[in-house]
Design an enzyme around this catalytic site. Structure first.
Site, PDB file in Angstrom:
ATOM      1  N   GLU A  64      41.019  40.940  41.969  1.00  0.00           N
ATOM      2  CA  GLU A  64      39.917  41.428  41.138  1.00  0.00           C
ATOM      3  C   GLU A  64      38.584  41.314  41.904  1.00  0.00           C
ATOM      4  O   GLU A  64      37.779  42.236  41.923  1.00  0.00           O
ATOM      5  CB  GLU A  64      39.867  40.603  39.852  1.00  0.00           C
ATOM      6  CG  GLU A  64      39.182  41.319  38.723  1.00  0.00           C
ATOM      7  CD  GLU A  64      39.251  40.489  37.462  1.00  0.00           C
ATOM      8  OE1 GLU A  64      40.010  39.515  37.408  1.00  0.00           O
ATOM      9  OE2 GLU A  64      38.508  40.841  36.529  1.00  0.00           O
TER      10      GLU A  64
ATOM     11  N   ARG B  41      54.225  28.713  41.090  1.00  0.00           N
ATOM     12  CA  ARG B  41      55.077  28.661  39.896  1.00  0.00           C
ATOM     13  C   ARG B  41      56.376  29.426  40.071  1.00  0.00           C
ATOM     14  O   ARG B  41      57.321  29.246  39.313  1.00  0.00           O
ATOM     15  CB  ARG B  41      54.296  29.133  38.661  1.00  0.00           C
ATOM     16  CG  ARG B  41      53.233  28.121  38.225  1.00  0.00           C
ATOM     17  CD  ARG B  41      52.437  28.636  37.040  1.00  0.00           C
ATOM     18  NE  ARG B  41      51.582  29.746  37.392  1.00  0.00           N
ATOM     19  CZ  ARG B  41      50.305  29.629  37.768  1.00  0.00           C
ATOM     20  NH1 ARG B  41      49.744  28.443  37.831  1.00  0.00           N
ATOM     21  NH2 ARG B  41      49.594  30.697  38.077  1.00  0.00           N
TER      22      ARG B  41
HETATM   23  P1  AMP Z   1      49.031  39.591  39.381  1.00  0.00           P
HETATM   24  O1  AMP Z   1      49.069  39.616  40.884  1.00  0.00           O
HETATM   25  O2  AMP Z   1      47.760  40.106  38.799  1.00  0.00           O
HETATM   26  O3  AMP Z   1      50.259  40.251  38.780  1.00  0.00           O
HETATM   27  O4  AMP Z   1      49.040  38.061  38.946  1.00  0.00           O
HETATM   28  C1  AMP Z   1      50.196  37.360  38.966  1.00  0.00           C
HETATM   29  C2  AMP Z   1      49.990  35.955  39.451  1.00  0.00           C
HETATM   30  O5  AMP Z   1      48.835  35.345  38.873  1.00  0.00           O
HETATM   31  C3  AMP Z   1      51.174  35.103  39.038  1.00  0.00           C
HETATM   32  O6  AMP Z   1      51.531  34.283  40.135  1.00  0.00           O
HETATM   33  C4  AMP Z   1      50.692  34.281  37.869  1.00  0.00           C
HETATM   34  O7  AMP Z   1      51.096  32.963  38.002  1.00  0.00           O
HETATM   35  C5  AMP Z   1      49.174  34.377  37.889  1.00  0.00           C
HETATM   36  N1  AMP Z   1      48.601  34.852  36.601  1.00  0.00           N
HETATM   37  C6  AMP Z   1      47.892  35.982  36.413  1.00  0.00           C
HETATM   38  N2  AMP Z   1      47.499  36.114  35.142  1.00  0.00           N
HETATM   39  C7  AMP Z   1      47.975  35.054  34.483  1.00  0.00           C
HETATM   40  C8  AMP Z   1      47.932  34.613  33.100  1.00  0.00           C
HETATM   41  N3  AMP Z   1      47.289  35.310  32.157  1.00  0.00           N
HETATM   42  N4  AMP Z   1      48.580  33.474  32.781  1.00  0.00           N
HETATM   43  C9  AMP Z   1      49.237  32.763  33.728  1.00  0.00           C
HETATM   44  N5  AMP Z   1      49.310  33.122  35.027  1.00  0.00           N
HETATM   45  C10 AMP Z   1      48.680  34.243  35.416  1.00  0.00           C
END
Ligand code: AMP
Length: 178
Positions: A98, A61
């Site tokens: 996670e 995305r």
């Molecule tokens: P993080 O590494 O935990 O910051 O997760 C970020 C990545 O996971 C991004 O590329 C987002 O597209 C996806 N992501 C994580 N949580 C969500 C959410 N609640 N809604 C949409 N995309 C998410």
């Protein structure tokens, strides 16, 4: 920036991909030309004067607005991809998720020490994937690195900004608290 327009058009999908997750579906922003223009104008306002030469988009995305912004900035676009997708030599970073670990790759010839880099993704949750890409980009020794997300999630248990640390130069277009 017309925050209302973006908030009205962002779709929330409860319990996707698993119970308890509020999935922020940016496809409803990407399909709307007024939202694209709004986001692009704001990104240009933030980054037009930074001398950015490469925009790095995080799969998948982060590719959408990242590539459009690169064109507007007169910068190149670089894909940070899941393992095994890039065909030439790559540098790789592995990071904790996670459950278990994940990896991300960038072509070894994609960034040089002359570059000023903007790393872009759609959403900041824990910050794990961005920190991995940020550290990977630092291995190329760019002059400077900026970080942008379309959306920052600020919910209980999510400390993405803190996790990324104060040293990083981060902007987000929307901050969501639910
Ligand atoms: P993080 O590494 O935990 O910051 O997760 C970020 C990545 O996971 C991004 O590329 C987002 O597209 C996806 N992501 C994580 N949580 C969500 C959410 N609640 N809604 C949409 N995309 C998410």
């Amino acid at each position: 920036m017309n925050t209302e327009l973006l908030l009205e058009n962002l779709r929330n999908i409860p319990d996707f991909p698993k119970p308890g997750i509020q999935f922020k579906d940016v496809s409803t922003l990407f399909k709307n030309p007024a939202c694209i223009r709004e986001m692009l104008d704001e990104l240009l306002r933030l980054y037009a004067d930074k001398g950015i030469t490469k925009v790095v988009g995080i799969e998948s995305r982060g590719f959408v607005m990242g590539a459009m912004l690169a064109e507007k900035l007169g910068a190149g676009f670089v894909m940070a991809r899941k393992p095994g997708k890039l065909p030439a030599d790559t540098r790789q970073a592995t990071y904790k998720k996670e459950y278990g670990t994940d990896s991300i790759e960038i072509h070894t010839d994609a960034i040089t020490p002359d570059d000023v880099v903007l790393i872009h993704d759609d959403l900041l949750a824990t910050g794990g994937s961005m920190l991995a890409v940020y550290n990977l980009v630092q291995e190329f020794g760019p002059k400077q690195t900026y970080v942008n997300f379309l959306i920052e999630l600020k919910m209980e248990g999510l400390e993405g900004r803190k996790f990324l640390g104060e040293k990083l130069d981060i902007t987000t277009l929307l901050t969501l608290e639910e």
